[in-house]
Design an enzyme around this catalytic site. Structure first.
Site, short mmCIF file in Angstrom:
data_model
loop_
_atom_site.label_atom_id
_atom_site.label_comp_id
_atom_site.label_asym_id
_atom_site.label_seq_id
_atom_site.Cartn_x
_atom_site.Cartn_y
_atom_site.Cartn_z
N HIS A 1 -17.11 3.89 -3.33
CA HIS A 1 -16.04 4.91 -3.05
C HIS A 1 -16.45 6.00 -4.33
O HIS A 1 -15.66 6.84 -4.50
CB HIS A 1 -14.56 4.54 -3.22
CG HIS A 1 -14.34 3.81 -1.85
ND1 HIS A 1 -13.28 3.46 -1.46
CD2 HIS A 1 -15.06 3.48 -0.79
CE1 HIS A 1 -13.19 3.15 -0.36
NE2 HIS A 1 -14.16 2.87 0.16
N TYR B 1 -14.71 10.27 -0.63
CA TYR B 1 -13.70 10.12 -1.68
C TYR B 1 -13.76 10.79 -2.62
O TYR B 1 -13.09 10.96 -3.82
CB TYR B 1 -13.63 8.52 -2.22
CG TYR B 1 -13.05 7.47 -1.19
CD1 TYR B 1 -11.87 7.13 -0.95
CD2 TYR B 1 -13.84 6.92 -0.12
CE1 TYR B 1 -11.28 6.65 -0.11
CE2 TYR B 1 -13.25 6.23 1.09
CZ TYR B 1 -11.97 5.87 0.96
OH TYR B 1 -11.45 5.26 2.03
N CYS C 1 -18.98 -2.09 2.19
CA CYS C 1 -18.16 -0.95 2.55
C CYS C 1 -18.66 -0.08 3.78
O CYS C 1 -19.94 -0.33 3.92
CB CYS C 1 -18.01 -0.01 1.58
SG CYS C 1 -16.78 1.28 1.70
N ARG D 1 0.96 -1.07 0.09
CA ARG D 1 0.04 0.12 0.17
C ARG D 1 0.70 1.16 0.10
O ARG D 1 0.36 2.36 -0.80
CB ARG D 1 -0.68 -0.05 1.27
CG ARG D 1 -1.54 1.29 1.48
CD ARG D 1 -2.74 1.08 2.49
NE ARG D 1 -3.54 2.31 2.81
CZ ARG D 1 -4.30 2.51 3.79
NH1 ARG D 1 -4.37 1.58 4.73
NH2 ARG D 1 -4.76 3.83 4.03
N ASN E 1 -10.44 -4.52 -0.63
CA ASN E 1 -10.42 -3.30 -1.52
C ASN E 1 -9.82 -3.62 -2.74
O ASN E 1 -8.96 -4.35 -2.86
CB ASN E 1 -9.95 -2.06 -0.88
CG ASN E 1 -10.81 -1.19 -0.25
OD1 ASN E 1 -12.01 -1.23 -0.54
ND2 ASN E 1 -10.69 -0.62 0.82
C1 G6P Z 1 -12.39 3.52 4.78
C2 G6P Z 1 -12.94 2.90 3.38
C3 G6P Z 1 -12.26 1.45 3.54
C4 G6P Z 1 -10.72 1.68 3.92
C5 G6P Z 1 -10.57 2.56 4.79
C6 G6P Z 1 -8.93 2.69 5.05
O1 G6P Z 1 -13.11 3.40 5.72
O2 G6P Z 1 -14.25 2.92 3.29
O3 G6P Z 1 -12.40 0.92 2.23
O4 G6P Z 1 -10.17 0.20 3.81
O5 G6P Z 1 -11.11 3.84 4.94
O6 G6P Z 1 -8.74 2.96 6.13
P1 G6P Z 1 -6.93 3.11 6.90
O7 G6P Z 1 -7.24 3.27 8.22
O8 G6P Z 1 -6.48 1.80 6.56
O9 G6P Z 1 -6.50 4.14 6.18
#
Ligand code: G6P
Length: 433
Positions: free
Chosen positions: A198, A252, A168, A92, A146
Site C-alpha cells: 500500500h 493508496y 495483496c 474497522r 491487513n
Molecule cells: C483493496 C486492498 C485490500 C483491502 C480492500 C478493502 O483491495 O488492497 O488490502 O482489504 O481493498 O476493500 P473493502 O471492500 O473491504 O473496502
C-alpha cells in the site's frame, strides 16, 4: 494436499474457492478446511455450504470441511491462508470514524486506523504462527490479513514460523490495468515495484524487455484509466506529479500526496454515506443473502464490489507456484535481503520475486530513487515502530508510531486520537491493558 483458510467465514472466500477449482489440474488440492471464530459461526456455515455447492458443480475431487477448532484444522495442512479481521467490521468502523472525527484520514490500512488494525492483529497472528509451527511445521502461511506488509514483517521478524509470504491485490490490479492500457496480455507485462504494501511505486513497466512506463504515464495523464479498487475513489493524478515522480503511484498514495483534497472528499463521503466499513457491512449483508440461495453454485459477480476483488488470483497462483516450484515471477511481500539496498535486509518489502518451492527469491531493485527515498525510509521506520508497539503494548511506543505517521504527526491530535482508539478497542488490545 490440504489448504486451511483462517477467516474462512469471510465474504471473500468464494473467490479463493473458485481459484482453487479453476487451478485444480495444476494444483490438485484434495482438502480445504475453513476455520473461523465462534462469533463468525453463522457466516462460516453459509460460506461452507456455498463452497460445497461450488465444488460439487465443478465436479472436482476436493473434500471441504469447516470448523471453529483452529488447532484441529491445522493438522496436515500444506498451506494456511489468513484473512482475518480482529474485531470485525465494527472495529474497522471505529478505525475509520474516530480519526475522521478529528480531521484526520480515517482508513483501514493507513494512518491511525491502519496502526490500530496492526495493533489488534499482530498478536493474534503471532499465536497462529506458533500453532502452525507446532502442528504443521512445513506449511506455508499466505497472509492476506491487513495491513499485509506490516503484519508479514512482524511474523517474519518475531514470529515462531518463518514460512510466511504476504500478498495483496494492488500490484496485480496495477499490472492488469497497465496491460489494458498497452493492449497487451497481462502475462507479458511486468511492473517493477519498489516500496512496501500500500506504499509501493511502479518504477518500470516491462513488456518483453522494453520499458513502456512513459506510455502508461501518458494514459494516466489523460485520465483515461484508473488503477483503483472498489474501496478507493480516485481523483486522478496531475501531469506534473506523474512526470516528476516518473513512476506509477498506487491508489493508496492519494492519502499521502493528495492528503488535503482526499480528506475533504472522504469527510464529504462520510457525511453522506458513513464510513467505508458501514458501506461494506451493507454490501456484506446483501452478499450473504445471495450466498444463502441454495441454487447458487458459483461465485456471484456482486463480490466485485469489494476492494479486494481478484485477491484469489494472487493467492492461488502463489500457492500453485510454490507447489510446482515454477520459478515464475510474482509480486509478494517478503524479506528484502538486499533487493533494495537502502533498506535493512530484514525489512519486508513488496517486490517481484522468483517463486520457488523454497520460497520467494526477491529480484534486485537497487537504490530508491531520490524523489521517493525519504518517504520510503520514513514509512519503513514507522512500520517498525508499529510492530514494536503491537508487541510491547507500551503507550509511548504507540504514541511514537502516531507522531511518525505523516497522516497524523500533530502532537496533541495524536494523543487525543490515540486515547480514543485505545479506549474504543480495549477489548481487542490485551497487551495495552
Ligand atoms: C483493496 C486492498 C485490500 C483491502 C480492500 C478493502 O483491495 O488492497 O488490502 O482489504 O481493498 O476493500 P473493502 O471492500 O473491504 O473496502
Amino acid at each position: 494436499m490440504k489448504i486451511v483458510i483462517v477467516g474462512g467465514g469471510s465474504s471473500y472466500t468464494p473467490e479463493i474457492i473458485e481459484g482453487l477449482i479453476l487451478r485444480h489440474d495444476e494444483f490438485p488440492v484434495d482438502t480445504i478446511t475453513l476455520v473461523d471464530i465462534a462469533s463468525g459461526k453463522e457466516k462460516l456455515e453459509i460460506i461452507g455450504q456455498l463452497a460445497e455447492r461450488m465444488i460439487d458443480k465443478a465436479g472436482v475431487p476436493i473434500e471441504l470441511t469447516w470448523t471453529l477448532d483452529r488447532r484441529a484444522a491445522l493438522k496436515d495442512a500444506d498451506f494456511v491462508s489468513t484473512q482475518i479481521r480482529v474485531g470485525g467490521l465494527k472495529a474497522r468502523e471505529k478505525d475509520e470514524r474516530i480519526p475522521l472525527s478529528h480531521g484526520l484520514i480515517g482508513q483501514e490500512t493507513n494512518g491511525a486506523g491502519g496502526i490500530f488494525k496492526a495493533l489488534r492483529t499482530i498478536p493474534v497472528l503471532m499465536e497462529l504462527a506458533e500453532d502452525v509451527n507446532e502442528i504443521c511445521p512445513n506449511a506455508w502461511i499466505v497472509n492476506f490479513t491487513n495491513p499485509a506488509g506490516i503484519v508479514t514483517e512482524a511474523l517474519l521478524k518475531y514470529g515462531a514460523h518463518k514460512k510466511v509470504i504476504g500478498v495483496c491485490n494492488i500490484p496485480y490490479n496495477m499490472t492488469q490495468s497497465a496491460a489494458e492500457i498497452l493492449q497487451e496480455d497481462p502475462k507479458d507485462v511486468r511492473i517493477e515495484f519498489i516500496g512496501m504494501n500500500h506504499f509501493v511505486f511502479g518504477s518500470k513497466v516491462l513488456v518483453r524487455g522494453e520499458n513502456k512506463l512513459d506510455q502508461v504515464i501518458d494514459a494516466l495523464v489523460s485520465q483515461s484509466v484508473d488503477f483503483s479498487p472498489a474501496n478507493i475513489v480516485s481523483s486522478g493524478w496531475s501531469e506534473t506529479f506523474l512526470r516528476a515522480v516518473n513512476m506509477l503511484p498506487n491508489p493508496y498514495h492519494q492519502y499521502y500526496f493528495q492528503k488535503d483534497s482526499t480528506l475533504k472528499k472522504d469527510l464529504e463521503a462520510y457525511e453522506d454515506n458513513g464510513t467505508r466499513a458501514e458501506q461494506v457491512q451493507k454490501i456484506e449483508e446483501e452478499l450473504f443473502e445471495t450466498y444463502k440461495n441454495p441454487d447458487l453454485d458459483i461465485k456471484p459477480e456482486a463480490l466485485e464490489q469489494r476492494g479486494g476483488a481478484y485477491y484469489s488470483d494472487v493467492a492461488c497462483s502463489l500457492m500453485s507456484s510454490l507447489y510446482n516450484n515454477s520459478q515464475n515471477i510474482m509480486t509478494v511481500n517478503t524479506l528484502n535481503n538486499g533487493a533494495i539496498v537502502d533498506l535493512p535486509h530484514d525489512s519486508v518489502i513488496e517486490v517481484n520475486c522468483f517463486i520457488t518451492k523454497d520460497g520467494p527469491i526477491p529480484l534486485t531493485v537497487g537504490r530508491i530513487p531520490q524523489q521517493i527515498k525519504a518517504d520510503i525510509l520514513m514509512m519503513k521506520a514507522f512500520e517498525e515502530q508499529v510492530i514494536k508497539a503491537s508487541l510491547s503494548g507500551d503507550y509511548y511506543d504507540a504514541y511514537r508510531a502516531f507522531i511518525m505517521n505523516p497522516l497524523i504527526k500533530e502532537e496533541k491530535t495524536a494523543k487525543m486520537v490515540l486515547d480514543e482508539l485505545l479506549d474504543a478497542h480495549k477489548d481487542y488490545l490485551p497487551q495495552f491493558n
